[in-house]
Scaffold this motif. Structure first.
Motif, PDB file in Angstrom:
ATOM      1  N   ASP A   1      -1.077   2.955  13.584  1.00  0.00           N
ATOM      2  CA  ASP A   1      -1.306   4.141  12.752  1.00  0.00           C
ATOM      3  C   ASP A   1      -2.776   4.558  12.742  1.00  0.00           C
ATOM      4  O   ASP A   1      -3.254   5.163  11.786  1.00  0.00           O
ATOM      5  CB  ASP A   1      -0.823   3.880  11.321  1.00  0.00           C
ATOM      6  CG  ASP A   1      -0.467   5.168  10.590  1.00  0.00           C
ATOM      7  OD1 ASP A   1      -0.304   6.213  11.255  1.00  0.00           O
ATOM      8  OD2 ASP A   1      -0.365   5.138   9.344  1.00  0.00           O
ATOM      9  N   GLU A   2      -3.503   4.194  13.812  1.00  0.00           N
ATOM     10  CA  GLU A   2      -4.920   4.544  13.980  1.00  0.00           C
ATOM     11  C   GLU A   2      -5.748   4.200  12.740  1.00  0.00           C
ATOM     12  O   GLU A   2      -6.331   5.075  12.101  1.00  0.00           O
ATOM     13  CB  GLU A   2      -5.057   6.027  14.328  1.00  0.00           C
ATOM     14  CG  GLU A   2      -4.417   6.397  15.656  1.00  0.00           C
ATOM     15  CD  GLU A   2      -4.651   7.833  16.044  1.00  0.00           C
ATOM     16  OE1 GLU A   2      -5.479   8.070  16.945  1.00  0.00           O
ATOM     17  OE2 GLU A   2      -4.018   8.717  15.452  1.00  0.00           O
ATOM     18  N   PRO A   3      -5.843   2.923  12.408  1.00  0.00           N
ATOM     19  CA  PRO A   3      -6.575   2.514  11.204  1.00  0.00           C
ATOM     20  C   PRO A   3      -8.079   2.714  11.337  1.00  0.00           C
ATOM     21  O   PRO A   3      -8.626   2.688  12.452  1.00  0.00           O
ATOM     22  CB  PRO A   3      -6.246   1.024  11.090  1.00  0.00           C
ATOM     23  CG  PRO A   3      -6.043   0.600  12.512  1.00  0.00           C
ATOM     24  CD  PRO A   3      -5.335   1.764  13.168  1.00  0.00           C
ATOM     25  N   LYS A   4      -8.729   2.885  10.203  1.00  0.00           N
ATOM     26  CA  LYS A   4     -10.189   2.960  10.193  1.00  0.00           C
ATOM     27  C   LYS A   4     -10.809   1.571  10.099  1.00  0.00           C
ATOM     28  O   LYS A   4     -11.959   1.368  10.509  1.00  0.00           O
ATOM     29  CB  LYS A   4     -10.652   3.836   9.020  1.00  0.00           C
ATOM     30  CG  LYS A   4     -10.244   5.291   9.148  1.00  0.00           C
ATOM     31  CD  LYS A   4     -10.753   6.106   7.970  1.00  0.00           C
ATOM     32  CE  LYS A   4     -10.351   7.571   8.112  1.00  0.00           C
ATOM     33  NZ  LYS A   4     -10.820   8.394   6.958  1.00  0.00           N
ATOM     34  N   ILE A   5     -10.040   0.632   9.530  1.00  0.00           N
ATOM     35  CA  ILE A   5     -10.498  -0.753   9.424  1.00  0.00           C
ATOM     36  C   ILE A   5      -9.481  -1.636  10.135  1.00  0.00           C
ATOM     37  O   ILE A   5      -8.290  -1.577   9.843  1.00  0.00           O
ATOM     38  CB  ILE A   5     -10.638  -1.185   7.952  1.00  0.00           C
ATOM     39  CG1 ILE A   5     -11.666  -0.305   7.238  1.00  0.00           C
ATOM     40  CG2 ILE A   5     -11.045  -2.661   7.858  1.00  0.00           C
ATOM     41  CD1 ILE A   5     -11.728  -0.545   5.747  1.00  0.00           C
ATOM     42  N   LEU A   6      -9.972  -2.436  11.066  1.00  0.00           N
ATOM     43  CA  LEU A   6      -9.093  -3.299  11.863  1.00  0.00           C
ATOM     44  C   LEU A   6      -9.515  -4.755  11.658  1.00  0.00           C
ATOM     45  O   LEU A   6     -10.673  -5.112  11.877  1.00  0.00           O
ATOM     46  CB  LEU A   6      -9.199  -2.922  13.341  1.00  0.00           C
ATOM     47  CG  LEU A   6      -8.319  -3.682  14.343  1.00  0.00           C
ATOM     48  CD1 LEU A   6      -6.843  -3.518  14.004  1.00  0.00           C
ATOM     49  CD2 LEU A   6      -8.607  -3.198  15.763  1.00  0.00           C
ATOM     50  N   VAL A   7      -8.564  -5.585  11.212  1.00  0.00           N
ATOM     51  CA  VAL A   7      -8.841  -6.990  10.899  1.00  0.00           C
ATOM     52  C   VAL A   7      -8.056  -7.864  11.868  1.00  0.00           C
ATOM     53  O   VAL A   7      -6.825  -7.785  11.931  1.00  0.00           O
ATOM     54  CB  VAL A   7      -8.454  -7.316   9.444  1.00  0.00           C
ATOM     55  CG1 VAL A   7      -8.765  -8.774   9.120  1.00  0.00           C
ATOM     56  CG2 VAL A   7      -9.174  -6.385   8.471  1.00  0.00           C
TER      57      VAL A   7
ATOM     58  N   ARG B   1      -4.369   0.563   2.105  1.00  0.00           N
ATOM     59  CA  ARG B   1      -3.533  -0.107   3.105  1.00  0.00           C
ATOM     60  C   ARG B   1      -3.154   0.838   4.236  1.00  0.00           C
ATOM     61  O   ARG B   1      -2.906   0.405   5.368  1.00  0.00           O
ATOM     62  CB  ARG B   1      -2.281  -0.691   2.446  1.00  0.00           C
ATOM     63  CG  ARG B   1      -2.587  -1.871   1.522  1.00  0.00           C
ATOM     64  CD  ARG B   1      -1.326  -2.601   1.107  1.00  0.00           C
ATOM     65  NE  ARG B   1      -0.456  -1.790   0.276  1.00  0.00           N
ATOM     66  CZ  ARG B   1      -0.569  -1.685  -1.039  1.00  0.00           C
ATOM     67  NH1 ARG B   1      -1.539  -2.335  -1.685  1.00  0.00           N
ATOM     68  NH2 ARG B   1       0.272  -0.932  -1.736  1.00  0.00           N
ATOM     69  N   GLY B   2      -3.136   2.144   3.942  1.00  0.00           N
ATOM     70  CA  GLY B   2      -2.804   3.127   4.963  1.00  0.00           C
ATOM     71  C   GLY B   2      -3.870   3.277   6.039  1.00  0.00           C
ATOM     72  O   GLY B   2      -3.582   3.778   7.123  1.00  0.00           O
TER      73      GLY B   2
ATOM     74  N   ARG C   1       5.463   0.993   7.509  1.00  0.00           N
ATOM     75  CA  ARG C   1       4.236   1.719   7.140  1.00  0.00           C
ATOM     76  C   ARG C   1       4.522   3.145   6.680  1.00  0.00           C
ATOM     77  O   ARG C   1       3.603   3.909   6.400  1.00  0.00           O
ATOM     78  CB  ARG C   1       3.268   1.749   8.328  1.00  0.00           C
ATOM     79  CG  ARG C   1       2.717   0.389   8.737  1.00  0.00           C
ATOM     80  CD  ARG C   1       1.654   0.526   9.808  1.00  0.00           C
ATOM     81  NE  ARG C   1       0.470   1.207   9.292  1.00  0.00           N
ATOM     82  CZ  ARG C   1      -0.575   0.574   8.749  1.00  0.00           C
ATOM     83  NH1 ARG C   1      -0.586  -0.743   8.674  1.00  0.00           N
ATOM     84  NH2 ARG C   1      -1.613   1.250   8.321  1.00  0.00           N
ATOM     85  N   ASP C   2       5.820   3.508   6.608  1.00  0.00           N
ATOM     86  CA  ASP C   2       6.212   4.866   6.190  1.00  0.00           C
ATOM     87  C   ASP C   2       5.643   5.943   7.103  1.00  0.00           C
ATOM     88  O   ASP C   2       5.320   7.048   6.654  1.00  0.00           O
ATOM     89  CB  ASP C   2       5.798   5.142   4.737  1.00  0.00           C
ATOM     90  CG  ASP C   2       6.695   4.416   3.749  1.00  0.00           C
ATOM     91  OD1 ASP C   2       7.845   4.113   4.096  1.00  0.00           O
ATOM     92  OD2 ASP C   2       6.238   4.157   2.622  1.00  0.00           O
ATOM     93  N   MET C   3       5.512   5.639   8.380  1.00  0.00           N
ATOM     94  CA  MET C   3       5.071   6.657   9.324  1.00  0.00           C
ATOM     95  C   MET C   3       6.213   7.640   9.579  1.00  0.00           C
ATOM     96  O   MET C   3       7.386   7.242   9.621  1.00  0.00           O
ATOM     97  CB  MET C   3       4.659   6.003  10.650  1.00  0.00           C
ATOM     98  CG  MET C   3       3.385   5.188  10.579  1.00  0.00           C
ATOM     99  SD  MET C   3       2.989   4.366  12.163  1.00  0.00           S
ATOM    100  CE  MET C   3       2.708   5.785  13.239  1.00  0.00           C
TER     101      MET C   3
END
Length: 289
Positions: free
Chosen positions: A149-155, A73-74, A102-104
């Motif tokens: 949070d600069e995700p690697k997977i974007l939906v 999820r991160g 997101r606990d950033m």
């Protein structure tokens, strides 16, 4: 970076929403195209952890995303279809709230929030309340929270729902700008949302994958199946009523109508010419609507 969907099913009682999806995704933009009820949202809800699959699994770099849990999820960013925003928050306040969920770290959130607001063109309204935003601005804010949070997977679920043509173009261009280095999944039933930005098109109907190909390959598969007929206006009903024709666009010049049809057989009446297929023709052909 690889995302593998293996034999994914989801049942609601006797209804099968997903029927054994098998897909492999690497870096790029993927358009999940299908009518309402095709299973797109069910798939995304499983991917984002909001639903549990009946069977099958999703692997990220060979590891089950269920076992990865919080770590997966991160690296995931999700833009829902519904604009579930807090109207009395400012754009900055909303993104700060998302960062906390997101606990950033506060220092990272403080650095990222102005950057993503700039990316989506909302810097000048950063402190204004969301209730004053237009539909397009709200959609851009939803994209901002998804990439915070600069995700690697974007939906992205129906990212241009309810927007006017100008806003749709702006959102599509924004998706292209932020897609580098990511797996981007766009689920929609709007052909133009994916036609210009997706590297691959995945056609899904009633929980089954019908095709997984490039736009060019899908269009080429309909070569020789798309025609333009010149039809006198008083005979239009006869053409529209034919079971072997799928009707695309209809345009008029005086009393003559130019009717775009998709058919497995060459037309046997009227003046006609073969025309180059487009993705809308592919959609009509596969989904018969």
């Amino acid at each position: 970076m690889k995302l593998e969907i293996k034999g994914l099913t989801k049942a609601y009682g006797k209804k099968q929403a997903l029927k054994g999806l098998n897909i492999t995704l690497t870096e790029g933009v993927y358009g999940f195209l299908g009518p309402n009820g095709a299973g797109k949202s069910t798939f995304m809800n499983i991917l984002t952890g909001n639903l549990q699959a009946t069977s099958g699994q999703i692997l990220y770099d060979e590891e089950d995303i269920v076992k990865l849990g919080r770590n997966f999820r991160g690296i995931l960013g999700y833009m829902p279809q519904q604009q579930a925003l807090y109207p009395n928050f400012s754009a900055t306040g909303f993104l700060s709230y998302v960062a906390a969920l997101r606990d950033m770290k506060k220092s990272r959130a403080k650095e990222r929030i102005p950057k993503v607001l700039s990316q989506v063109g909302l810097s000048d309204v950063a402190e204004e309340k969301i209730c004053s935003f237009s539909g397009g601005m709200k959609q851009r804010l939803l994209i901002a929270q998804a990439v915070l949070d600069e995700p690697k997977i974007l939906v992205l679920d129906e990212p241009t729902a309810g927007l006017d043509p100008k806003q749709r173009i702006a959102i599509r261009n924004l998706i292209s700008e932020i897609s580098a280095g990511k797996i981007v999944i766009i689920a929609t039933h709007v052909v133009t949302d994916v036609e210009s930005v997706a590297n691959r098109i995945l056609l899904i109907r009633e929980g089954e994958m019908l095709a997984d190909s490039t736009r060019e390959e899908l269009n080429a598969s309909l070569s020789g199946h798309v025609w333009e007929l010149q039809v006198p206006e008083e005979q239009l009903e006869r053409v529209v009523g034919r079971e072997d024709y799928l009707i695309g666009n209809i345009s008029r010049e005086g009393k003559i109508l130019f009717v775009r049809v998709i058919s497995d057989k060459e037309p046997d009446d009227y003046v006609f010419m073969s025309v180059r297929p487009g993705l809308e023709d592919v959609y009509l052909y596969y989904f018969k609507e």
